[in-house]
Design an enzyme around this catalytic site. Structure first.
Site, short mmCIF file in Angstrom:
data_model
loop_
_atom_site.label_atom_id
_atom_site.label_comp_id
_atom_site.label_asym_id
_atom_site.label_seq_id
_atom_site.Cartn_x
_atom_site.Cartn_y
_atom_site.Cartn_z
N TRP A 20 0.82 -1.23 0.00
CA TRP A 20 0.00 0.00 0.00
C TRP A 20 0.85 1.27 0.00
CZ3 TRP A 20 -0.53 -3.94 3.65
CH2 TRP A 20 0.17 -3.76 4.84
N ARG A 21 2.16 1.13 0.07
CA ARG A 21 3.05 2.30 0.05
C ARG A 21 3.55 2.62 -1.35
NH1 ARG A 21 6.91 1.41 5.40
NH2 ARG A 21 5.43 2.23 6.95
N GLU A 33 -5.15 0.63 6.37
CA GLU A 33 -5.28 1.08 7.75
C GLU A 33 -6.43 0.37 8.47
OE1 GLU A 33 -3.20 2.63 9.46
OE2 GLU A 33 -1.90 3.34 7.87
N GLN A 38 -5.55 -3.63 14.95
CA GLN A 38 -5.47 -4.84 15.79
C GLN A 38 -5.00 -6.08 15.01
OE1 GLN A 38 -9.60 -4.27 17.35
NE2 GLN A 38 -8.65 -4.42 19.34
N THR A 39 -4.24 -5.86 13.95
CA THR A 39 -3.74 -6.97 13.14
C THR A 39 -2.29 -6.71 12.74
OG1 THR A 39 -5.95 -7.43 12.25
CG2 THR A 39 -4.10 -8.28 11.00
N LEU A 76 -9.57 -12.92 8.64
CA LEU A 76 -8.77 -11.80 9.15
C LEU A 76 -9.25 -11.35 10.53
CD1 LEU A 76 -6.40 -9.97 8.35
CD2 LEU A 76 -8.02 -8.39 7.32
N GLY A 77 -10.52 -11.64 10.83
CA GLY A 77 -11.06 -11.30 12.15
C GLY A 77 -11.52 -9.87 12.28
N TYR A 116 -6.18 7.50 15.12
CA TYR A 116 -4.97 7.01 14.45
C TYR A 116 -5.20 6.83 12.94
CZ TYR A 116 -1.53 3.91 12.51
OH TYR A 116 -0.59 3.37 11.68
N ASP A 134 0.14 5.66 17.55
CA ASP A 134 -0.27 4.30 17.90
C ASP A 134 0.69 3.77 18.95
OD1 ASP A 134 2.04 3.91 16.47
OD2 ASP A 134 1.23 2.31 15.18
N CYS A 195 19.01 -1.08 19.56
CA CYS A 195 19.39 0.31 19.81
C CYS A 195 20.60 0.77 19.00
CB CYS A 195 19.66 0.52 21.30
SG CYS A 195 18.18 0.41 22.33
N CYS A 198 19.73 2.34 15.78
CA CYS A 198 18.77 3.45 15.82
C CYS A 198 19.43 4.77 15.43
CB CYS A 198 18.18 3.55 17.22
SG CYS A 198 16.98 4.89 17.39
#
Length: 350
Positions: A20-21, A33, A38-39, A76-77, A116, A134, A195, A198
């Site tokens: 989707w990007r 989105e 929740q997935t 997918l729920g 969100y 989020d 870390c 990062c």
């Protein structure tokens, strides 16, 4: 300025390649989105491409029946997401051709689009300066800033939002939001943090003070587990068609299809199950042919399938007037909860 610059430069070289990007099509972002609520990303990817192929734009989605949309979502729920997404498409059909809400405040007026999701769409597709906050955001910034307040509290969320707005890249808010998402998903994870990779570690409070695993502070009141017992009545008539019905109540699996059901708050012995089935449907139940357990949030479902015999066709019509019969070949046209899909596979119907 330095923070956002480092984050965006890191993202340009290390971002996750997600379908989707590939462009800023708001419909693609909208679908992704909704799926990501929740997935996990890995699970959403499996469904996203097929969903877009079936419904390539809002118009196609709006024209579809709810049954078709839920079928593509099957497995997918959290099916309410699919229902809300479908509802959004149908509402936009009432607007001028090509209309799509561009502002955060406009987006969150629609059911299923929360702070969100609205912020993600508004920033990524339309460059609105609004943080898509989020779990990843809370984790990254509470560690970076050294915030020990409970991130579940409204007060802490307001503090974090104020800081994030000041630190956001005003020219590239969408990229900034996606950069924080990816940083939290790949480096600044809940466990096994990376870390040393990062881009902002030298400024990070937790990295400098060795408190990475102390943050964020998240005091959650655990919900009690609810046990539910489902007894599905599998009825096959002389034409080898079986009986189903659509779930309409405000409960799990709303909009999906199922067999006649007896539900209990406790585990029942076989003779009591048979008695309840007889009293409710006037059908004689034979043996238990399949069992499965399913966990949904704070619910544990113990599900049993019983084979049943039709004694008199007239009784079936009278006691199951809200149900209808379909053939094995029609299974692929209806969306079912995963336990029933597993039952079909076990019985080699699909």
């Amino acid at each position: 300025m330095d923070f956002s610059k480092k984050i965006i430069n890191w993202y340009k070289n290390n971002h996750r390649k997600l379908p989707w990007r590939e462009n800023k099509n708001p419909y693609y972002i909208l679908v992704s989105e909704f799926m990501l609520q929740q997935t996990k990303v890995s699970q959403a990817i499996k469904y996203y491409s097929n969903f877009i192929k079936k419904f390539p734009n809002l118009e196609k989605l709006a024209q579809a029946e709810e049954k078709e949309v839920l079928k593509e979502w099957e497995g997918l729920g959290y099916y309410k997401r699919a229902i809300n997404l479908h509802s959004f498409a149908k509402k936009l059909r009432e607007k001028p051709i090509g209309f799509f809400p561009k502002k955060y405040q406009e987006l969150i007026k629609y059911k299923g689009i929360g702070p969100y999701t609205g912020a993600a769409i508004a920033s990524i597709c339309f460059d609105e300066v609004v943080p898509a906050i989020d779990g990843n955001f809370y984790r990254v910034f509470s560690r970076y800033l050294g915030i020990y307040n409970n991130i579940i509290s409204v007060f802490t969320k307001k503090i974090l939002r104020t800081f994030i707005l000041k630190m956001m890249d005003k020219k590239n808010p969408g990229i900034f939001n996606q950069a924080i998402m990816d940083l939290g998903a790949t480096l600044c994870t809940p466990k096994r943090v990376k870390c040393l990779l990062c881009p902002i570690k030298i400024y990070c409070f937790s990295f400098k003070n060795g408190t990475v695993y102390e943050l964020p502070v998240k005091n959650i009141i655990k919900k009690s587990i609810r046990n539910r017992f489902f007894y599905y009545v599998f009825i096959c008539n002389n034409s080898k068609k079986f009986c189903i019905n659509k779930r309409l109540n405000k409960d799990i699996w709303k909009g999906l299809y199922e067999f006649p059901l007896i539900e209990s708050e406790k585990n029942l012995p076989l003779f009591e199950i048979r008695d309840k089935i007889w009293k409710k449907y006037k059908i004689f139940s034979d043996n238990i042919i399949y069992k499965v357990k399913n966990k949904i949030n704070n619910q544990i479902l113990s599900i049993q399938f019983l084979n049943c015999k039709i004694m008199k066709p007239i009784q079936i019509k009278k006691n199951l007037n809200k149900f209808f019969f379909i053939s094995h070949e029609k299974i692929c046209e209806y969306p079912f909860p995963s336990p029933i899909t597993l039952f079909f596979k076990n019985e080699k119907m699909i």
